[in-house]
Scaffold this motif. Sequence first.
Motif, PDB file in Angstrom:
ATOM      1  N   GLU A 183       1.020  -0.958   0.158  1.00 31.74           N
ATOM      2  CA  GLU A 183       0.081   0.029   0.131  1.00 31.74           C
ATOM      3  C   GLU A 183       1.017   1.439   0.058  1.00 31.74           C
ATOM      4  O   GLU A 183       0.578   2.019  -0.719  1.00 31.74           O
ATOM      5  CB  GLU A 183      -1.149  -0.031   1.225  1.00 31.74           C
ATOM      6  CG  GLU A 183      -2.073  -0.914   1.408  1.00 31.74           C
ATOM      7  CD  GLU A 183      -3.294  -0.346   0.751  1.00 31.74           C
ATOM      8  OE1 GLU A 183      -3.574   0.700   1.105  1.00 31.74           O
ATOM      9  OE2 GLU A 183      -3.911  -0.955  -0.546  1.00 31.74           O
ATOM     10  N   ASP A 184       1.845   1.386   0.761  1.00 28.27           N
ATOM     11  CA  ASP A 184       2.599   2.393   0.854  1.00 28.27           C
ATOM     12  C   ASP A 184       3.479   2.659  -0.544  1.00 28.27           C
ATOM     13  O   ASP A 184       3.875   3.782  -0.938  1.00 28.27           O
ATOM     14  CB  ASP A 184       3.885   2.415   2.216  1.00 28.27           C
ATOM     15  CG  ASP A 184       2.985   2.343   3.332  1.00 28.27           C
ATOM     16  OD1 ASP A 184       1.883   2.766   3.419  1.00 28.27           O
ATOM     17  OD2 ASP A 184       3.803   1.719   4.242  1.00 28.27           O
ATOM     18  N   ALA A 185       3.812   1.523  -1.292  1.00 26.87           N
ATOM     19  CA  ALA A 185       4.603   1.740  -2.523  1.00 26.87           C
ATOM     20  C   ALA A 185       3.788   1.976  -3.709  1.00 26.87           C
ATOM     21  O   ALA A 185       4.257   3.039  -4.403  1.00 26.87           O
ATOM     22  CB  ALA A 185       5.531   0.377  -2.656  1.00 26.87           C
ATOM     23  N   PHE A 186       2.518   1.697  -3.844  1.00 33.04           N
ATOM     24  CA  PHE A 186       1.616   1.855  -4.999  1.00 33.04           C
ATOM     25  C   PHE A 186       0.483   2.461  -4.641  1.00 33.04           C
ATOM     26  O   PHE A 186      -0.156   3.068  -5.820  1.00 33.04           O
ATOM     27  CB  PHE A 186       1.278   0.388  -5.327  1.00 33.04           C
ATOM     28  CG  PHE A 186       2.721  -0.458  -6.094  1.00 33.04           C
ATOM     29  CD1 PHE A 186       3.334  -0.017  -7.344  1.00 33.04           C
ATOM     30  CD2 PHE A 186       3.017  -1.434  -5.211  1.00 33.04           C
ATOM     31  CE1 PHE A 186       4.535  -0.684  -7.632  1.00 33.04           C
ATOM     32  CE2 PHE A 186       4.249  -2.123  -5.828  1.00 33.04           C
ATOM     33  CZ  PHE A 186       4.867  -1.825  -6.921  1.00 33.04           C
ATOM     34  N   ARG A 187      -0.075   2.607  -3.571  1.00 33.76           N
ATOM     35  CA  ARG A 187      -1.373   3.157  -3.550  1.00 33.76           C
ATOM     36  C   ARG A 187      -1.438   4.681  -3.361  1.00 33.76           C
ATOM     37  O   ARG A 187      -2.229   5.315  -4.065  1.00 33.76           O
ATOM     38  CB  ARG A 187      -1.984   2.754  -2.149  1.00 33.76           C
ATOM     39  CG  ARG A 187      -3.540   3.420  -1.801  1.00 33.76           C
ATOM     40  CD  ARG A 187      -4.360   2.591  -2.365  1.00 33.76           C
ATOM     41  NE  ARG A 187      -5.910   2.725  -1.883  1.00 33.76           N
ATOM     42  CZ  ARG A 187      -6.641   3.759  -2.778  1.00 33.76           C
ATOM     43  NH1 ARG A 187      -6.087   4.201  -3.737  1.00 33.76           N
ATOM     44  NH2 ARG A 187      -7.785   3.938  -2.047  1.00 33.76           N
ATOM     45  N   GLY A 188      -0.125   5.143  -3.038  1.00 34.00           N
ATOM     46  CA  GLY A 188      -0.144   6.727  -3.108  1.00 34.00           C
ATOM     47  C   GLY A 188       0.182   7.030  -1.630  1.00 34.00           C
ATOM     48  O   GLY A 188      -0.118   6.477  -0.596  1.00 34.00           O
ATOM     49  N   THR A 189       0.569   8.382  -1.453  1.00 32.25           N
ATOM     50  CA  THR A 189       0.809   8.700   0.056  1.00 32.25           C
ATOM     51  C   THR A 189      -0.711   9.151   0.758  1.00 32.25           C
ATOM     52  O   THR A 189      -1.661   9.286   0.121  1.00 32.25           O
ATOM     53  CB  THR A 189       1.500  10.028  -0.284  1.00 32.25           C
ATOM     54  OG1 THR A 189       0.697  11.318  -0.780  1.00 32.25           O
ATOM     55  CG2 THR A 189       2.826   9.886  -0.943  1.00 32.25           C
ATOM     56  N   ARG A 190      -0.436   9.354   2.129  1.00 31.99           N
ATOM     57  CA  ARG A 190      -1.837   9.433   2.745  1.00 31.99           C
ATOM     58  C   ARG A 190      -2.426  10.797   2.393  1.00 31.99           C
ATOM     59  O   ARG A 190      -3.569  10.983   2.227  1.00 31.99           O
ATOM     60  CB  ARG A 190      -1.288   9.650   4.270  1.00 31.99           C
ATOM     61  CG  ARG A 190      -2.323   9.739   4.950  1.00 31.99           C
ATOM     62  CD  ARG A 190      -2.236   9.592   6.546  1.00 31.99           C
ATOM     63  NE  ARG A 190      -3.151   9.395   7.389  1.00 31.99           N
ATOM     64  CZ  ARG A 190      -3.867   8.179   7.910  1.00 31.99           C
ATOM     65  NH1 ARG A 190      -3.326   7.142   7.196  1.00 31.99           N
ATOM     66  NH2 ARG A 190      -4.786   8.081   8.606  1.00 31.99           N
ATOM     67  N   ALA A 191      -1.474  11.741   2.009  1.00 30.06           N
ATOM     68  CA  ALA A 191      -1.998  13.291   1.756  1.00 30.06           C
ATOM     69  C   ALA A 191      -2.777  12.964   0.136  1.00 30.06           C
ATOM     70  O   ALA A 191      -3.818  13.676   0.110  1.00 30.06           O
ATOM     71  CB  ALA A 191      -1.016  14.333   1.608  1.00 30.06           C
ATOM     72  N   GLU A 192      -2.286  12.149  -0.583  1.00 35.16           N
ATOM     73  CA  GLU A 192      -2.754  12.070  -1.864  1.00 35.16           C
ATOM     74  C   GLU A 192      -4.270  11.431  -1.666  1.00 35.16           C
ATOM     75  O   GLU A 192      -5.136  11.717  -2.500  1.00 35.16           O
ATOM     76  CB  GLU A 192      -1.950  11.118  -2.828  1.00 35.16           C
ATOM     77  CG  GLU A 192      -0.598  12.087  -3.239  1.00 35.16           C
ATOM     78  CD  GLU A 192       0.368  11.279  -4.210  1.00 35.16           C
ATOM     79  OE1 GLU A 192       1.159  11.891  -4.554  1.00 35.16           O
ATOM     80  OE2 GLU A 192       0.228   9.930  -4.194  1.00 35.16           O
ATOM     81  N   ILE A 193      -4.320  10.062  -1.045  1.00 37.30           N
ATOM     82  CA  ILE A 193      -5.740   9.365  -1.050  1.00 37.30           C
ATOM     83  C   ILE A 193      -6.482  10.432  -0.259  1.00 37.30           C
ATOM     84  O   ILE A 193      -7.785  10.139  -0.536  1.00 37.30           O
ATOM     85  CB  ILE A 193      -5.379   8.285  -0.110  1.00 37.30           C
ATOM     86  CG1 ILE A 193      -4.278   7.465  -0.917  1.00 37.30           C
ATOM     87  CG2 ILE A 193      -6.491   7.516   0.026  1.00 37.30           C
ATOM     88  CD1 ILE A 193      -4.430   7.060  -2.314  1.00 37.30           C
ATOM     89  N   LYS A 194      -6.073  11.230   0.576  1.00 32.47           N
ATOM     90  CA  LYS A 194      -7.176  11.796   1.388  1.00 32.47           C
ATOM     91  C   LYS A 194      -7.841  13.079   0.326  1.00 32.47           C
ATOM     92  O   LYS A 194      -8.903  13.157   0.564  1.00 32.47           O
ATOM     93  CB  LYS A 194      -6.566  12.747   2.537  1.00 32.47           C
ATOM     94  CG  LYS A 194      -7.350  13.225   3.536  1.00 32.47           C
ATOM     95  CD  LYS A 194      -6.611  13.731   4.829  1.00 32.47           C
ATOM     96  CE  LYS A 194      -7.507  14.712   5.643  1.00 32.47           C
ATOM     97  NZ  LYS A 194      -6.598  15.111   6.785  1.00 32.47           N
TER      98      LYS A 194
END
Length: 517
Positions: A297-308
């Motif tokens: 998740e950390d590598a491919f999902r995107g940063t926490r700020a981006e998903i938020k």
Amino acid sequence: MTNNQPLPNKGRATYEHDVSPPTKDDIDRIMHRIREEVASEQSSRAQVTEGAVAESAPSPIPEAGVEPFAERPSGPPGNRVEDFLLADDEAFLENAYRRILNRDLDHGGRERFLARLKAKQISKLEVLARLRYSPEGRANGVPIRGGLAVWGLMKAVFRVPILGYLPALLIHLIRLPVAVANQERTTEDLWQAINENRDIVNKKVDHEKFWDVVNGKADNGRLAELESKLAALASEQARLLHKYQDQKRTLLDSQRRLNLLLEEARKRLPEPFDQEQVATLTAAADHWLDAHYVSFEDAFRGTRAEIKQRAEVYLELIRSVGAGTEEHPVIDLGCGRGELLELLKDHNLVARGIDLNQLLVKECRDTGFEVIEADAMDYLRKLHQASVGAITGLHLIEHIPFNQLVQLLDECLRVLKPGGLVAFETPNPENLRVGACNFYFDPTHLHPLPPLMSQFLLEARGYVAVEIKRLSEHRSVESLPLSPAETPDAQALNRVIEFINANFATAPDYAVIGYKA
């Protein structure tokens, strides 16, 4: 200009080629003026130190490397010697001619002074004095403050063999305290620069180049190279920190599961395991990839700020149906790292997360979110009918087999209040790059779900007003621009561009949204 033009009341000196030996009276007058100038300079320094603002006119000379004035100023009163000395040799000459003689630098002046200035055979002060006290310069009468006559004649006297050494030595002795003070200030500034850049020294990044920077010897290319190396070092440091966090997470998870196995074994030794203990061990084995999935998740999902940021699209939808209250909370299935939960909490909406990954559940709870470790179906079956305001699942349904997905949709419809909504976000296979490649970055994905199929499925299970919302916000989607109409074959070329945009630059995700009647 002609040779042997006298300085007014200052003895005789030539202003074109060589210098005639000064008389004793000349040297006496020079030393008298030198003492006056030094006393004046020391007085000015004291006034500046006490905070007095010295009278000063704007500098008529641009800094070194700046283009000279396009106009020919008439030379307002208050010009200072130091203002002329800022520019480099050629710019200095051009500006001196314009300010003092009120004309452009001619070929003769360039030939006469420029080469000698570059070779350090003549000083700028001497050039200024020759221009100012030439017949043309005296006719213009441009006032120049700073003892130009004294310093110009003094420079000329310094060049006289043997006789010039005495006044030169005396001047240096008089100015010695000032030079020492300047050196002390320079040393203090140097150590301040070293302390401010101590982190560079501690990182051991090319010490030779660092000292070149401190000493002002590094050119722009070496500075850029140093900045590039520092950026690369920072990037590598961030990568290693991220890797360390992954390894720590994996180690802690392995330690937890090992302790669980040992505890179960200790309970029954030397007796064999019963059914309940076997079930406990089996459940523990099901989570052995939890840490691996968090790293994914950390590598491919995107940063926490981006998903938020991406999740902001659901705020108004949830508010529009009155969800997010204590009576009708929002349930986020497969909440993961809790970005949507954080966004809803920021806007004072009540939400609860459900996830099976023990590490993600722990991280969310440590952050202060209400998260339950459970299977989504098992959790929904325990809820009362019409007790939930909205149900979300961001990148969840692509993990669920079709039969179980139908059952999940039925349970969601049962627990929703009338008017409540479901919103399931999933990768959009209409984007060929997503459907053929990016979708399979996650090995737990089963198969892509086309938007129209998802819309049909919700409608078939009893949801109303079902819609598809294609999502491009905060996803770095770039379309190719169309060619201008005047471009040859623009019409045919634009058809190709439109095809590429429709299949490769379309929204990489979509949400299927349905309501309970």
